[in-house]
Design an enzyme around this catalytic site. Structure first.
Site, PDB file in Angstrom:
ATOM      1  CD  GLU A  95      47.784  42.143  42.703  1.00 21.98           C
ATOM      2  OE1 GLU A  95      47.444  42.207  41.525  1.00 21.98           O
ATOM      3  OE2 GLU A  95      48.959  42.225  43.085  1.00 21.98           O
ATOM      4  CG  ASP A  96      47.821  37.778  45.541  1.00 20.77           C
ATOM      5  OD1 ASP A  96      47.197  38.324  44.622  1.00 20.77           O
ATOM      6  OD2 ASP A  96      49.023  37.488  45.475  1.00 20.77           O
TER       7      ASP A  96
END
Length: 727
Positions: A95-96
């Protein structure tokens, strides 16, 4: 020809030197129970994670990679496998960071990629509270758990580390995360048997949400402990001395109740801190189940047990796999003391639940009873969600399962079922099998015949009596508390309602078309298709069901259909007397018909139907006081009458004025029973020294049957007046 170098992947890292102390500490911990090649895989995961998160920091200013490594350390303390540790280190990368799923799967295997993917999806969820939880996200979370329990273990460890480092967040975020922890994550940890996790999550959540209350209760516990430390040491020595005298291997340890559990007890039982006697308790740890029972006898010989406070969770484990003996003794200082007796193995399962002695192999049996029960619970949830289209309805069912105060029940063959507190015989029937529930008519509890609505208590033996002709009815929804029973009953009723609604909607639309000199069969297929397309309906059955359930009006649909007819498809209005024909009801259309509680219509009464959106037709007596109000919306009025052959029982209410003397209630009840009527409820409306007015709710076949009941009641000689209620 120029050779273009391949794009360097994030997973192409080189192990070229020592790792930071926090990563080395993780390696040392996993090295104690994992082979060297797995430790090297974990080191590689750290290097990939550090490269992926390079430049990212936490709110506290530390490098971001310290957080996933700390989460992995929490799991390493539980002795989790290499895949889980690797997935924990990389749980925020998809996600990051720029790391892609294919790279992740290529470097660490598909299992790790699936775990990271599962946790990533969970991370996107935001709960404001259990009551306002995003139901669809909650459903996804539980299904991710059902596929692989390790997903929720990583998520719980992630939440635990976030709670430990909550101080860096602003006040509003702290409160939101703390509330979410207390209302969502701590109960899930409890349901999975992970009491150590649950206790720390509750304590940290309590401290962040109510700092003053946490501080004051903590101070009171410390003060109470200071006063009682000598007493606790004395009891501990006495327990160990008794075990040694009886030659039972084991040790006694004292434990302090947590601030959250004491606060919850004060709030739930409306008690002050001073009124709570059991701020501390004791635990006896021995080596076998047999020695647990011997230790129980020994401690009962030392101090007198408090009657009714013994629980055997060894023979009958809790729904989350927890096993222990619980007893309350009257201690040497006059205060009751709670003692738990268990083996070291049971202690490990009680502390760690599904994570105890982890031996995860998807194709093998679970490693402990907590895992077995967790998987059982989760697979039941997966079945429930498949049959529950509404996410909020699914959440409502799960909430009951997440916060159970369980009762333990036996079948005649000795099988054990655990159900939530307040469960009824009907819940038990559905717990045995959906078919048993659907056809249940009564139950035998400890060999005595009881109604299905009977609430059950721990230790009872329950046998369900079934009949092939029996089917669920809407009132059953009020008699059950388990999600499984609720889902099964709703599913049956929806099916029944749809069939009844289609049939009834057909009759209503035909009647409306009849008034225009047409019938549904005479409408060309192309015209019907055009109407359905405009109305965004797939099939004619949907339209008919919508009409019967009050979501569309038959007259309006008939008008629209007539307007769509071509010039060659002429029609002439029918004579008024022909169009005034009423729709006949048999009372069996329970899926689409309901009967007004304001007037309790019976077969033989003159009746009127009122369309209530989503509920269908509510039947009222013509003389019902509410009918005047209904007539203000004539499009909702449905002209109905009773069919010639009507069967079934219908609720009626009788207002009976009696002489107030002993035995009068029994006399009236006997007269009602002699007339072949069943009494549902009875209550006193008015009462003085000489007279009383009673309201009986009874079941009768029709208006004639009610008149017969009233005649018999009048003949008792103790009655001064009998009236149908409402008049």
């Amino acid at each position: 020809m120029e050779v273009i170098p391949a794009k360097k992947k994030l997973t192409d890292v080189v192990d070229d030197g020592p790792v930071p102390p926090y990563a080395q500490a993780l390696e040392d911990r996993v090295g104690a129970y994992l082979p060297h090649e797995q430790v090297l895989r974990i080191r590689k995961a750290f290097l990939v994670g550090a490269a992926a998160h390079e430049g990212q920091t936490r709110k506290s200013g530390e490098p971001y990679i310290t957080h996933p490594v700390a989460v992995a350390h929490v799991l390493a303390e539980l002795g989790l496998d290499a895949e889980t540790i690797i997935a924990a280190i990389l749980h925020d990368t998809l996600e990051d960071t720029k790391l892609e799923r294919t790279e992740l799967a290529g470097a660490f295997g598909e299992t790790v990629a699936e775990l990271v993917d599962g946790v990533t999806k969970l991370d996107k969820m935001r709960f404001s509270s259990r009551a306002e939880a995003d139901a669809e996200s909650f459903r996804k979370m539980l299904l991710a758990m059902a596929r692989d329990l390790r997903v929720i273990l990583i998520k719980l460890s992630d939440r635990l580390h976030n709670m430990r480092t909550l101080g860096a967040k602003d006040a509003e975020s702290r409160r939101r995360i703390a509330r979410e922890t207390l209302e969502i994550y701590a109960p899930i940890a409890q349901r999975l048997g992970m009491n150590k996790f649950k206790a720390e999550l509750q304590d940290l959540g309590f401290k962040a949400l109510y700092p003053d209350r946490h501080r004051i209760i903590g101070e009171r516990i410390r003060a109470a402990l200071g006063n009682r430390r000598e007493a606790m040491a004395k009891i501990e020595m006495a327990l160990e001395g008794r075990l040694a005298a009886e030659k039972i291997p084991g040790r006694a340890v004292s434990r302090i109740k947590s601030a959250w559990s004491i606060y919850s007890k004060m709030r739930n039982e409306h008690k002050s801190f001073a009124q709570l006697m059991d701020v501390y308790g004791f635990r006896v740890i021995t080596d076998s189940a047999m020695h647990c029972y011997m230790a129980l006898g020994a401690v009962h010989g030392l101090y007198k047990p408090v009657d009714g406070r013994f629980k055997d969770f060894i023979a009958i484990p809790k729904g989350n796999g927890y096993q222990s003996l619980h007893t309350v003794l009257l201690g040497p200082f006059g205060a009751p003391i709670e003692i738990q007796i268990r083996t070291s193995e049971m202690e490990s399962v009680a502390e760690r639940g599904v994570a105890a002695h982890w031996a995860y192999k998807s194709d093998s049996g679970p490693a402990n009873s907590a895992q077995a029960r967790a998987r059982e619970w989760l697979s039941a949830l997966a079945d429930s969600q498949a049959n529950t289209p509404s996410a909020s309805e699914f959440l409502e069912n799960v909430k009951i399962d997440l916060f159970p105060d369980e009762v333990y029940l036996f079948t005649p063959r000795g099988d054990i079922f655990s159900l939530p507190r307040n469960a009824t015989a009907l819940d038990f029937a559905y717990a045995v099998h959906t078919d048993v529930g659907d056809h249940a008519v009564a139950a035998r509890v400890d060999k005595k015949l009881v109604p299905l609505r009977t609430r059950l208590v721990s230790g009872q033996q329950v046998e369900i009596i079934t009949a092939p002709s029996a089917v669920p009815n809407p009132a059953w929804l009020e008699a059950v508390v388990t999600g499984k029973a609720r889902t099964a009953i709703r599913q049956y009723l929806k099916h029944l309602q749809h069939e009844d609604a289609v049939d009834f909607g057909h009759r209503m639309l035909d009647r409306a078309l009849d008034a225009r000199g047409l019938s549904l069969d005479a409408i060309p297929g192309a015209t019907l298709d055009r109407f359905l397309e405009d109305a965004k309906l797939k099939r004619l059955e949907e339209l008919l069901s919508e009409i019967a359930l009050g979501n569309r009006f038959a007259d309006q649909v008939a008008t629209q259909l007539v307007a769509l007819l071509g010039p060659g498809e002429s029609h002439t209005p029918a004579p008024a007397e022909h169009s005034a024909e009423k729709i006949r009801i048999s009372g069996a259309e329970r899926g689409v018909l309901s009967f007004g509680n304001c007037c309790h219509p019976l077969p033989g009464d003159e009746i009127i139907g009122f369309l209530s959106s989503g509920k269908g037709i509510v039947v009222h007596r013509v003389e019902c006081p509410n009918v005047a109000e209904f007539r203000k919306t004539p499009e909702r009025i449905v002209a109905i009458e009773w069919d010639r052959d009507v069967s079934g029982d219908y609720r009626a209410e009788l207002r009976i004025e009696v002489l107030n003397r002993p035995g009068v209630l029994a006399t009236v009840a006997a007269a009602i029973a002699d007339a072949g009527s069943n009494i549902e409820n009875v209550e006193y409306i008015e009462r003085d020294s000489t007279a009383a007015t009673l309201l009986f709710a009874i079941e009768v076949k029709d208006r004639k049957h009610l008149a017969d009941v009233m005649r018999r009641v009048r003949r008792t000689g103790v009655v001064s007046g009998v009236y149908r209620h409402p008049l």
